[in-house]
Design a protein around this motif. Structure first.
Motif, PDB file in Angstrom:
ATOM      1  N   LYS A 128       0.787  -1.227   0.000  1.00 20.06           N
ATOM      2  CA  LYS A 128       0.000   0.000   0.000  1.00 20.06           C
ATOM      3  C   LYS A 128       0.823   1.282   0.000  1.00 20.06           C
ATOM      4  O   LYS A 128       0.274   2.347   0.177  1.00 20.06           O
ATOM      5  CB  LYS A 128      -0.928   0.016   1.223  1.00 20.06           C
ATOM      6  CG  LYS A 128      -1.905  -1.127   1.245  1.00 20.06           C
ATOM      7  CD  LYS A 128      -2.903  -0.997   0.121  1.00 20.06           C
ATOM      8  CE  LYS A 128      -3.902  -2.135   0.194  1.00 20.06           C
ATOM      9  NZ  LYS A 128      -4.844  -2.120  -0.875  1.00 20.06           N
ATOM     10  N   LYS A 129       2.115   1.204  -0.201  1.00 22.67           N
ATOM     11  CA  LYS A 129       2.940   2.399  -0.132  1.00 22.67           C
ATOM     12  C   LYS A 129       3.171   2.978  -1.526  1.00 22.67           C
ATOM     13  O   LYS A 129       3.222   2.266  -2.514  1.00 22.67           O
ATOM     14  CB  LYS A 129       4.278   2.061   0.498  1.00 22.67           C
ATOM     15  CG  LYS A 129       4.127   1.462   1.872  1.00 22.67           C
ATOM     16  CD  LYS A 129       5.154   1.968   2.777  1.00 22.67           C
ATOM     17  CE  LYS A 129       4.899   1.299   4.115  1.00 22.67           C
ATOM     18  NZ  LYS A 129       5.361   1.955   5.199  1.00 22.67           N
ATOM     19  N   LYS A 130       3.305   4.295  -1.566  1.00 24.97           N
ATOM     20  CA  LYS A 130       3.553   4.971  -2.840  1.00 24.97           C
ATOM     21  C   LYS A 130       4.952   4.652  -3.360  1.00 24.97           C
ATOM     22  O   LYS A 130       5.168   4.532  -4.563  1.00 24.97           O
ATOM     23  CB  LYS A 130       3.387   6.477  -2.650  1.00 24.97           C
ATOM     24  CG  LYS A 130       3.412   7.248  -3.918  1.00 24.97           C
ATOM     25  CD  LYS A 130       3.088   8.699  -3.665  1.00 24.97           C
ATOM     26  CE  LYS A 130       3.001   9.447  -4.970  1.00 24.97           C
ATOM     27  NZ  LYS A 130       2.649  10.835  -4.766  1.00 24.97           N
ATOM     28  N   ARG A 131       5.904   4.488  -2.453  1.00 22.96           N
ATOM     29  CA  ARG A 131       7.267   4.138  -2.835  1.00 22.96           C
ATOM     30  C   ARG A 131       7.301   2.803  -3.557  1.00 22.96           C
ATOM     31  O   ARG A 131       8.038   2.633  -4.521  1.00 22.96           O
ATOM     32  CB  ARG A 131       8.150   4.070  -1.594  1.00 22.96           C
ATOM     33  CG  ARG A 131       9.581   3.674  -1.913  1.00 22.96           C
ATOM     34  CD  ARG A 131      10.395   3.371  -0.691  1.00 22.96           C
ATOM     35  NE  ARG A 131      10.383   4.471   0.261  1.00 22.96           N
ATOM     36  CZ  ARG A 131      10.994   4.429   1.427  1.00 22.96           C
ATOM     37  NH1 ARG A 131      11.640   3.344   1.795  1.00 22.96           N
ATOM     38  NH2 ARG A 131      10.949   5.444   2.245  1.00 22.96           N
ATOM     39  N   THR A 132       6.501   1.863  -3.109  1.00 24.90           N
ATOM     40  CA  THR A 132       6.447   0.555  -3.749  1.00 24.90           C
ATOM     41  C   THR A 132       5.949   0.664  -5.185  1.00 24.90           C
ATOM     42  O   THR A 132       6.502   0.035  -6.086  1.00 24.90           O
ATOM     43  CB  THR A 132       5.523  -0.388  -2.947  1.00 24.90           C
ATOM     44  OG1 THR A 132       5.965  -0.418  -1.597  1.00 24.90           O
ATOM     45  CG2 THR A 132       5.540  -1.783  -3.503  1.00 24.90           C
ATOM     46  N   ALA A 133       4.937   1.481  -5.398  1.00 28.51           N
ATOM     47  CA  ALA A 133       4.397   1.647  -6.754  1.00 28.51           C
ATOM     48  C   ALA A 133       5.424   2.285  -7.676  1.00 28.51           C
ATOM     49  O   ALA A 133       5.603   1.842  -8.819  1.00 28.51           O
ATOM     50  CB  ALA A 133       3.131   2.490  -6.708  1.00 28.51           C
ATOM     51  N   ILE A 134       6.121   3.295  -7.189  1.00 31.06           N
ATOM     52  CA  ILE A 134       7.120   3.971  -8.016  1.00 31.06           C
ATOM     53  C   ILE A 134       8.277   3.033  -8.338  1.00 31.06           C
ATOM     54  O   ILE A 134       8.727   2.952  -9.495  1.00 31.06           O
ATOM     55  CB  ILE A 134       7.605   5.254  -7.316  1.00 31.06           C
ATOM     56  CG1 ILE A 134       6.465   6.276  -7.256  1.00 31.06           C
ATOM     57  CG2 ILE A 134       8.822   5.847  -8.022  1.00 31.06           C
ATOM     58  CD1 ILE A 134       6.758   7.462  -6.381  1.00 31.06           C
ATOM     59  N   LEU A 135       8.756   2.314  -7.341  1.00 31.77           N
ATOM     60  CA  LEU A 135       9.847   1.378  -7.588  1.00 31.77           C
ATOM     61  C   LEU A 135       9.424   0.226  -8.497  1.00 31.77           C
ATOM     62  O   LEU A 135      10.221  -0.254  -9.307  1.00 31.77           O
ATOM     63  CB  LEU A 135      10.392   0.842  -6.266  1.00 31.77           C
ATOM     64  CG  LEU A 135      11.189   1.847  -5.436  1.00 31.77           C
ATOM     65  CD1 LEU A 135      11.549   1.251  -4.085  1.00 31.77           C
ATOM     66  CD2 LEU A 135      12.430   2.287  -6.172  1.00 31.77           C
ATOM     67  N   HIS A 136       8.182  -0.211  -8.388  1.00 35.13           N
ATOM     68  CA  HIS A 136       7.669  -1.268  -9.266  1.00 35.13           C
ATOM     69  C   HIS A 136       7.699  -0.798 -10.717  1.00 35.13           C
ATOM     70  O   HIS A 136       8.139  -1.524 -11.608  1.00 35.13           O
ATOM     71  CB  HIS A 136       6.259  -1.644  -8.839  1.00 35.13           C
ATOM     72  CG  HIS A 136       5.754  -2.898  -9.453  1.00 35.13           C
ATOM     73  ND1 HIS A 136       4.658  -3.543  -8.986  1.00 35.13           N
ATOM     74  CD2 HIS A 136       6.158  -3.632 -10.514  1.00 35.13           C
ATOM     75  CE1 HIS A 136       4.423  -4.605  -9.714  1.00 35.13           C
ATOM     76  NE2 HIS A 136       5.318  -4.668 -10.661  1.00 35.13           N
ATOM     77  N   VAL A 137       7.250   0.410 -10.956  1.00 33.97           N
ATOM     78  CA  VAL A 137       7.253   0.965 -12.313  1.00 33.97           C
ATOM     79  C   VAL A 137       8.689   1.108 -12.826  1.00 33.97           C
ATOM     80  O   VAL A 137       8.982   0.784 -13.983  1.00 33.97           O
ATOM     81  CB  VAL A 137       6.510   2.320 -12.344  1.00 33.97           C
ATOM     82  CG1 VAL A 137       6.759   3.063 -13.634  1.00 33.97           C
ATOM     83  CG2 VAL A 137       5.023   2.097 -12.135  1.00 33.97           C
ATOM     84  N   ILE A 138       9.589   1.559 -11.978  1.00 35.55           N
ATOM     85  CA  ILE A 138      10.985   1.726 -12.393  1.00 35.55           C
ATOM     86  C   ILE A 138      11.626   0.382 -12.718  1.00 35.55           C
ATOM     87  O   ILE A 138      12.336   0.251 -13.729  1.00 35.55           O
ATOM     88  CB  ILE A 138      11.780   2.483 -11.313  1.00 35.55           C
ATOM     89  CG1 ILE A 138      11.323   3.930 -11.263  1.00 35.55           C
ATOM     90  CG2 ILE A 138      13.281   2.402 -11.564  1.00 35.55           C
ATOM     91  CD1 ILE A 138      11.883   4.714 -10.102  1.00 35.55           C
ATOM     92  N   ILE A 139      11.388  -0.626 -11.900  1.00 43.52           N
ATOM     93  CA  ILE A 139      11.965  -1.948 -12.142  1.00 43.52           C
ATOM     94  C   ILE A 139      11.469  -2.531 -13.458  1.00 43.52           C
ATOM     95  O   ILE A 139      12.247  -3.040 -14.269  1.00 43.52           O
ATOM     96  CB  ILE A 139      11.667  -2.902 -10.965  1.00 43.52           C
ATOM     97  CG1 ILE A 139      12.457  -2.482  -9.730  1.00 43.52           C
ATOM     98  CG2 ILE A 139      11.987  -4.349 -11.331  1.00 43.52           C
ATOM     99  CD1 ILE A 139      12.032  -3.199  -8.464  1.00 43.52           C
ATOM    100  N   VAL A 140      10.171  -2.446 -13.707  1.00 44.79           N
ATOM    101  CA  VAL A 140       9.623  -2.999 -14.947  1.00 44.79           C
ATOM    102  C   VAL A 140      10.106  -2.197 -16.153  1.00 44.79           C
ATOM    103  O   VAL A 140      10.430  -2.763 -17.201  1.00 44.79           O
ATOM    104  CB  VAL A 140       8.085  -3.070 -14.879  1.00 44.79           C
ATOM    105  CG1 VAL A 140       7.502  -3.508 -16.203  1.00 44.79           C
ATOM    106  CG2 VAL A 140       7.652  -4.034 -13.787  1.00 44.79           C
ATOM    107  N   SER A 141      10.203  -0.883 -16.011  1.00 41.10           N
ATOM    108  CA  SER A 141      10.687  -0.051 -17.117  1.00 41.10           C
ATOM    109  C   SER A 141      12.136  -0.381 -17.469  1.00 41.10           C
ATOM    110  O   SER A 141      12.485  -0.501 -18.647  1.00 41.10           O
ATOM    111  CB  SER A 141      10.580   1.424 -16.765  1.00 41.10           C
ATOM    112  OG  SER A 141       9.254   1.784 -16.542  1.00 41.10           O
TER     113      SER A 141
END
Length: 94
Positions: free
Chosen positions: A29-42
Protein backbone atom coordinates in the motif's frame (compact mmCIF):
# COMPACT_ATOMS: atom_id res chain seq x y z
CA UNK A 1 19.69 -17.83 -30.45
CA UNK A 2 19.87 -19.94 -27.30
CA UNK A 3 22.06 -17.37 -25.54
CA UNK A 4 19.63 -14.54 -26.15
CA UNK A 5 16.64 -16.65 -25.12
CA UNK A 6 18.37 -17.56 -21.87
CA UNK A 7 19.42 -13.92 -21.34
CA UNK A 8 15.82 -12.76 -21.83
CA UNK A 9 14.50 -15.35 -19.39
CA UNK A 10 17.18 -14.45 -16.84
CA UNK A 11 16.31 -10.75 -17.09
CA UNK A 12 12.60 -11.47 -16.61
CA UNK A 13 13.29 -13.75 -13.64
CA UNK A 14 15.58 -11.13 -12.10
CA UNK A 15 12.77 -8.57 -12.49
CA UNK A 16 10.43 -10.95 -10.68
CA UNK A 17 12.96 -11.43 -7.89
CA UNK A 18 13.39 -7.67 -7.45
CA UNK A 19 9.64 -7.04 -7.38
CA UNK A 20 9.08 -9.86 -4.90
CA UNK A 21 11.75 -8.47 -2.60
CA UNK A 22 10.23 -5.01 -2.97
CA UNK A 23 6.78 -6.16 -1.86
CA UNK A 24 8.11 -8.28 0.98
CA UNK A 25 10.20 -5.37 2.25
CA UNK A 26 7.87 -2.37 1.87
CA UNK A 27 4.39 -3.82 1.58
CA UNK A 28 1.75 -3.21 -1.04
CA UNK A 29 0.00 0.00 0.00
CA UNK A 30 2.94 2.40 -0.13
CA UNK A 31 3.55 4.97 -2.84
CA UNK A 32 7.27 4.14 -2.83
CA UNK A 33 6.45 0.55 -3.75
CA UNK A 34 4.40 1.65 -6.75
CA UNK A 35 7.12 3.97 -8.02
CA UNK A 36 9.85 1.38 -7.59
CA UNK A 37 7.67 -1.27 -9.27
CA UNK A 38 7.25 0.96 -12.31
CA UNK A 39 10.99 1.73 -12.39
CA UNK A 40 11.97 -1.95 -12.14
CA UNK A 41 9.62 -3.00 -14.95
CA UNK A 42 10.69 -0.05 -17.12
CA UNK A 43 14.36 -0.89 -16.72
CA UNK A 44 13.58 -4.51 -17.55
CA UNK A 45 11.79 -3.54 -20.75
CA UNK A 46 14.64 -1.21 -21.75
CA UNK A 47 17.17 -3.96 -21.03
CA UNK A 48 15.23 -6.43 -23.16
CA UNK A 49 15.69 -4.07 -26.13
CA UNK A 50 19.37 -5.05 -26.13
CA UNK A 51 18.72 -8.79 -26.52
CA UNK A 52 16.47 -9.50 -29.50
CA UNK A 53 16.04 -13.15 -30.43
CA UNK A 54 17.13 -13.87 -34.00
CA UNK A 55 15.87 -16.99 -35.76
CA UNK A 56 17.84 -17.85 -38.89
CA UNK A 57 18.78 -14.16 -39.25
CA UNK A 58 15.35 -13.51 -40.75
CA UNK A 59 12.93 -13.30 -37.87
CA UNK A 60 13.59 -10.94 -35.01
CA UNK A 61 11.49 -10.73 -31.90
CA UNK A 62 11.95 -9.91 -28.27
CA UNK A 63 10.13 -10.56 -25.05
CA UNK A 64 9.59 -6.99 -23.87
CA UNK A 65 5.83 -7.38 -24.04
CA UNK A 66 5.89 -9.98 -21.26
CA UNK A 67 6.75 -7.59 -18.36
CA UNK A 68 4.29 -5.01 -19.66
CA UNK A 69 1.49 -7.57 -19.89
CA UNK A 70 2.28 -8.98 -16.44
CA UNK A 71 2.13 -5.59 -14.79
CA UNK A 72 -1.07 -4.82 -16.71
CA UNK A 73 -2.78 -8.01 -15.59
CA UNK A 74 -1.64 -7.83 -11.97
CA UNK A 75 -1.66 -4.07 -11.23
CA UNK A 76 -3.82 -2.48 -13.91
CA UNK A 77 -3.49 0.43 -16.33
CA UNK A 78 -2.27 2.91 -13.72
CA UNK A 79 1.05 1.06 -13.67
CA UNK A 80 1.19 0.23 -17.39
CA UNK A 81 0.95 3.79 -18.70
CA UNK A 82 4.10 5.08 -16.93
CA UNK A 83 6.00 1.93 -17.91
CA UNK A 84 5.10 2.39 -21.56
CA UNK A 85 6.01 6.09 -21.48
CA UNK A 86 9.38 5.47 -19.81
CA UNK A 87 10.12 2.57 -22.16
CA UNK A 88 9.20 4.64 -25.22
CA UNK A 89 11.49 7.45 -24.07
CA UNK A 90 14.24 4.89 -23.54
CA UNK A 91 13.65 3.42 -26.99
CA UNK A 92 13.66 6.83 -28.66
CA UNK A 93 16.90 7.75 -26.92
CA UNK A 94 18.73 4.89 -28.69
Amino acid sequence: MIKTMLANMAIILFMHLCIQHLYFTYGQKKKRTAILHVIIVSLTVITLFYFPILIENRFRFDLRAIPISFIGIIQGPLYVIPVVIISAIGRLSF
